[in-house]
Design a protein around this motif. Sequence first.
Motif, short mmCIF file in Angstrom:
data_model
loop_
_atom_site.label_atom_id
_atom_site.label_comp_id
_atom_site.label_asym_id
_atom_site.label_seq_id
_atom_site.Cartn_x
_atom_site.Cartn_y
_atom_site.Cartn_z
N LEU A 147 0.84 -1.20 0.00
CA LEU A 147 0.00 0.00 0.00
C LEU A 147 0.87 1.25 0.00
O LEU A 147 1.76 1.39 0.84
N SER A 186 -8.87 -2.70 -5.34
CA SER A 186 -8.04 -2.95 -4.15
C SER A 186 -8.87 -3.75 -3.16
O SER A 186 -9.95 -3.32 -2.75
N VAL A 189 -7.53 -4.96 2.07
CA VAL A 189 -6.73 -3.83 2.55
C VAL A 189 -6.73 -3.84 4.08
O VAL A 189 -7.77 -4.05 4.71
N TYR A 201 -4.33 -6.36 -5.48
CA TYR A 201 -4.73 -5.45 -6.56
C TYR A 201 -5.16 -6.28 -7.75
O TYR A 201 -4.45 -7.21 -8.17
#
Length: 292
Positions: A147, A186, A189, A201
Amino acid sequence: MISALNRLVDLVEEHLADEPDVRGLAGTLGTTEYHLRRMFSSLAGMPLSEYVRRRRMTVAAADVVRGEADLLSIAVRYGYGSGEAFGRAFRAVHGAGPGEVRRAGGPLRTQPQLRFRLTVEGNTPMDTRLVNRPAFRLVGHAARVPLIHQGVNPHIRQHIAALPQEEHLRLKALSDTEPGGLLQVSDDVDPDGTEGSELTYLHGVALDRDTPAPDGLDAIEVAGGMWAVFRTSGPHPQALQTAWAATATDWFPSNPWRLRPGPSIVATLERAADFSTATCELWLPVEPAQGV
């Protein structure tokens, strides 16, 4: 949500020697741990776990400097099972070990106690719509990437560039439901939004839940529910990242919705040939907020 975040800060102070019960607090406030952590990291600029560590070491430093207890006793007081583990955490925050600080009185890097306040300025217009979508699936090419909050993510860029042009065209032709076109997805996360933490991703498209996924493609099954869709336009990716941040600072505190677990999706509607500017839609999964 602002009052919920301030209650979370109070909870951290009450439990500096152990882990705060974020899930329990979220339940009493009518929200979820997922949403509470996402909003905290977005507004505070750091994950909740990092804030807890900084506050714990800030308060522990006072005990170290006072010298009324040995360092192992202080380590145990703040939840560390050994002086070595406490020393590593202490040095990570202050830049010096507890022994050095006890002798010299510093250096110390203090983390003040946070207090959240809502300031409504209207300086970030939010072009938003709410969409109730049945379950669908996202298919394409997935990769685990770190990230990165600001600028272009080179790992994502490399992943997309490795796909041949004909594969982009094939994917785009598969799209048969909203959000349309090629998508940047995404998923998985970290709720704290920790910089450098890994996420999934996916570069792909949305399919109706009854459309079979072609062989050789990765798939993410998406539950039905409400989505907040934010339209952005301008320099890319800056305009998109600014709007993403504004969802936490402006939109969620002012609207009766909260994030629910699920992927975030970016659909590119128009773009310059060099991708320097773009018009995008940011899709975030939401549910009605309760009691906040």
